[in-house]
Scaffold this active site. Structure first.
Site, PDB file in Angstrom:
ATOM      1  N   TRP A  64       1.117   1.448   1.006  1.00 45.52           N
ATOM      2  CA  TRP A  64       0.365   2.407   1.807  1.00 45.52           C
ATOM      3  C   TRP A  64       0.808   2.325   3.250  1.00 45.52           C
ATOM      4  O   TRP A  64       1.479   1.376   3.662  1.00 45.52           O
ATOM      5  CB  TRP A  64      -1.149   2.251   1.627  1.00 45.52           C
ATOM      6  CG  TRP A  64      -1.768   0.885   1.880  1.00 45.52           C
ATOM      7  CD1 TRP A  64      -1.105  -0.309   2.049  1.00 45.52           C
ATOM      8  CD2 TRP A  64      -3.159   0.596   1.963  1.00 45.52           C
ATOM      9  NE1 TRP A  64      -2.010  -1.318   2.231  1.00 45.52           N
ATOM     10  CE2 TRP A  64      -3.282  -0.802   2.192  1.00 45.52           C
ATOM     11  CE3 TRP A  64      -4.302   1.351   1.869  1.00 45.52           C
ATOM     12  CZ2 TRP A  64      -4.525  -1.430   2.329  1.00 45.52           C
ATOM     13  CZ3 TRP A  64      -5.535   0.715   2.022  1.00 45.52           C
ATOM     14  CH2 TRP A  64      -5.635  -0.653   2.235  1.00 45.52           C
ATOM     15  N   ASN A  65       0.434   3.376   4.023  1.00 45.88           N
ATOM     16  CA  ASN A  65       0.866   3.482   5.416  1.00 45.88           C
ATOM     17  C   ASN A  65      -0.318   3.791   6.316  1.00 45.88           C
ATOM     18  O   ASN A  65      -1.309   4.357   5.868  1.00 45.88           O
ATOM     19  CB  ASN A  65       1.873   4.627   5.578  1.00 45.88           C
ATOM     20  CG  ASN A  65       3.104   4.445   4.725  1.00 45.88           C
ATOM     21  OD1 ASN A  65       3.853   3.489   4.901  1.00 45.88           O
ATOM     22  ND2 ASN A  65       3.326   5.349   3.784  1.00 45.88           N
ATOM     23  N   HIS A  72      -2.471  19.160  16.012  1.00 45.72           N
ATOM     24  CA  HIS A  72      -1.605  20.341  15.931  1.00 45.72           C
ATOM     25  C   HIS A  72      -0.156  19.913  15.747  1.00 45.72           C
ATOM     26  O   HIS A  72       0.707  20.157  16.575  1.00 45.72           O
ATOM     27  CB  HIS A  72      -1.802  21.214  17.181  1.00 45.72           C
ATOM     28  CG  HIS A  72      -3.215  21.695  17.295  1.00 45.72           C
ATOM     29  ND1 HIS A  72      -3.595  22.986  16.974  1.00 45.72           N
ATOM     30  CD2 HIS A  72      -4.353  21.041  17.623  1.00 45.72           C
ATOM     31  CE1 HIS A  72      -4.918  23.094  17.126  1.00 45.72           C
ATOM     32  NE2 HIS A  72      -5.399  21.931  17.523  1.00 45.72           N
ATOM     33  N   HIS A  76       0.290  23.320  10.408  1.00 48.18           N
ATOM     34  CA  HIS A  76      -1.095  22.963  10.725  1.00 48.18           C
ATOM     35  C   HIS A  76      -1.987  24.175  10.916  1.00 48.18           C
ATOM     36  O   HIS A  76      -1.525  25.296  11.078  1.00 48.18           O
ATOM     37  CB  HIS A  76      -1.148  22.057  11.960  1.00 48.18           C
ATOM     38  CG  HIS A  76      -0.824  22.743  13.256  1.00 48.18           C
ATOM     39  ND1 HIS A  76       0.457  22.855  13.732  1.00 48.18           N
ATOM     40  CD2 HIS A  76      -1.620  23.360  14.172  1.00 48.18           C
ATOM     41  CE1 HIS A  76       0.444  23.496  14.885  1.00 48.18           C
ATOM     42  NE2 HIS A  76      -0.807  23.833  15.177  1.00 48.18           N
ATOM     43  N   ASP A  78      -5.187  26.012  12.992  1.00 49.67           N
ATOM     44  CA  ASP A  78      -5.885  26.118  14.285  1.00 49.67           C
ATOM     45  C   ASP A  78      -7.279  26.696  14.033  1.00 49.67           C
ATOM     46  O   ASP A  78      -7.412  27.799  13.490  1.00 49.67           O
ATOM     47  CB  ASP A  78      -5.176  27.105  15.226  1.00 49.67           C
ATOM     48  CG  ASP A  78      -3.880  26.582  15.829  1.00 49.67           C
ATOM     49  OD1 ASP A  78      -3.445  25.473  15.460  1.00 49.67           O
ATOM     50  OD2 ASP A  78      -3.299  27.301  16.668  1.00 49.67           O
ATOM     51  N   HIS A  82     -10.449  25.486  18.991  1.00 47.63           N
ATOM     52  CA  HIS A  82      -9.240  25.031  19.692  1.00 47.63           C
ATOM     53  C   HIS A  82      -9.148  25.632  21.094  1.00 47.63           C
ATOM     54  O   HIS A  82      -8.605  25.010  21.995  1.00 47.63           O
ATOM     55  CB  HIS A  82      -8.016  25.418  18.854  1.00 47.63           C
ATOM     56  CG  HIS A  82      -6.693  25.015  19.416  1.00 47.63           C
ATOM     57  ND1 HIS A  82      -6.481  23.830  20.078  1.00 47.63           N
ATOM     58  CD2 HIS A  82      -5.480  25.653  19.409  1.00 47.63           C
ATOM     59  CE1 HIS A  82      -5.212  23.751  20.440  1.00 47.63           C
ATOM     60  NE2 HIS A  82      -4.588  24.841  20.070  1.00 47.63           N
ATOM     61  N   HIS A 211      -3.682  32.567  20.985  1.00 45.73           N
ATOM     62  CA  HIS A 211      -4.772  31.589  21.001  1.00 45.73           C
ATOM     63  C   HIS A 211      -6.020  32.182  21.650  1.00 45.73           C
ATOM     64  O   HIS A 211      -7.125  32.105  21.106  1.00 45.73           O
ATOM     65  CB  HIS A 211      -4.339  30.330  21.764  1.00 45.73           C
ATOM     66  CG  HIS A 211      -3.380  29.468  21.029  1.00 45.73           C
ATOM     67  ND1 HIS A 211      -2.023  29.672  21.030  1.00 45.73           N
ATOM     68  CD2 HIS A 211      -3.583  28.383  20.239  1.00 45.73           C
ATOM     69  CE1 HIS A 211      -1.431  28.746  20.293  1.00 45.73           C
ATOM     70  NE2 HIS A 211      -2.348  27.949  19.793  1.00 45.73           N
TER      71      HIS A 211
HETATM   72 MN    MN Z   1      -2.072  24.624  16.858  1.00 48.91          MN
END
Ligand code: MN
Length: 264
Positions: A64-65, A72, A76, A78, A82, A211
């Site tokens: 595992w990590n 973001h 991904h 938004d 945001h 955005h």
């Molecule tokens: Mn973003």
């Protein structure tokens, strides 16, 4: 019993419906948004991964990590929270958004030729209207995916395309964002670039219009998508849930498209 769901399962099992992965692999070299350094704004962490154990003396039977990254990063989601323009809505964060946003039909607008000719290409209302004339109106509750083939760039340098005056990557005319949010009532827009806005969007009016106006209309975004060239203009269904981060502004997401196997 729903025959629709039974048929969906059957068509997935038999390959009548194909699953296309629209997700880029998340790794330390995943490019992240570069903001103008002179503004002294905060920095989004790149993806960082550290092995905890791999069947060794740190854990004899397991691998595992640990990882960390900005919300973001890579492919991904938004959420409306945001942006400052979306801050006052209810249920506008990754943990509170309606799950209905996470599974929806997609309209794919191909501007790959325009983006190849001009890295600063901005999608406009006339461009969308011409697309609608050919494919029919964008239905309310759709994702609009903006194909630029930007995800096919061979290196982070060409993908981010940073010049002395910042990034040069395709984006939106503000009126086109308003048109999709207000006139078409889409869930949001998805892009292949590092963020939903153009590389030069800090200098647009308003600043970062996708955005500002999308989240200001309580709409969402998807960035860092790939394989949009494998999708039909209409007919695909997108599955794109973000991680359920409490009051999260976004998160890396595994984004899948379901489409009829004969498409496009
Ligand atoms: Mn973003």
């Amino acid at each position: 019993m729903s025959t629709t769901l039974t048929n969906l399962a059957l068509e997935l099992a038999t390959g009548t419906i194909t699953i296309v992965d629209l997700t880029a692999t998340l790794e330390p070299s995943t490019p992240t948004l570069q903001l103008p350094e002179e503004m002294n704004w905060g920095v989004s962490w790149p993806f960082h991964i550290e092995e905890i154990s791999r069947y060794d003396d740190r854990g004899p039977a397991w691998y595992w990590n640990n990882f960390k990254c900005g919300e973001h990063t890579g492919t991904h989601f938004d959420a409306p929270i945001h942006w400052v323009s979306g801050q006052d809505y209810e249920n506008h964060a990754t943990d509170t958004l309606s799950t209905a946003n996470f599974i929806a039909p997609a309209c794919v607008i191909d501007a790959s030729a325009e983006a190849a000719a001009n890295p600063d290409f901005l999608l406009s209302v006339p461009f969308i209207e011409a697309w609608e004339k050919e494919h029919g109106e964008i239905e309310a509750g759709s994702w609009v995916l903006y194909r630029t083939d930007w995800s096919k760039k061979p290196s982070n340098e060409t993908y981010l395309n940073m010049q002395e005056d910042g990034g040069h990557t395709p984006g939106w005319e503000p009126s086109a964002v308003n048109f999709l949010a207000e006139k078409r009532d889409v869930i949001g827009v998805g892009v292949e670039t590092v963020g939903t806005d153009a590389g030069q969007a800090a200098g647009q009016d308003p600043m970062f219009p996708c955005h500002n106006l999308m989240h200001g209309a309580n709409k969402c975004g998807l960035a860092g998508l790939c394989n949009l060239d494998l999708l039909p203009a209409k007919g695909a269904v997108i599955i794109a849930p973000p991680l359920k981060i409490k009051q999260g502004s976004g998160s890396p997401a595994r984004v899948l498209a379901l489409l009829p196997s004969e498409a496009p």
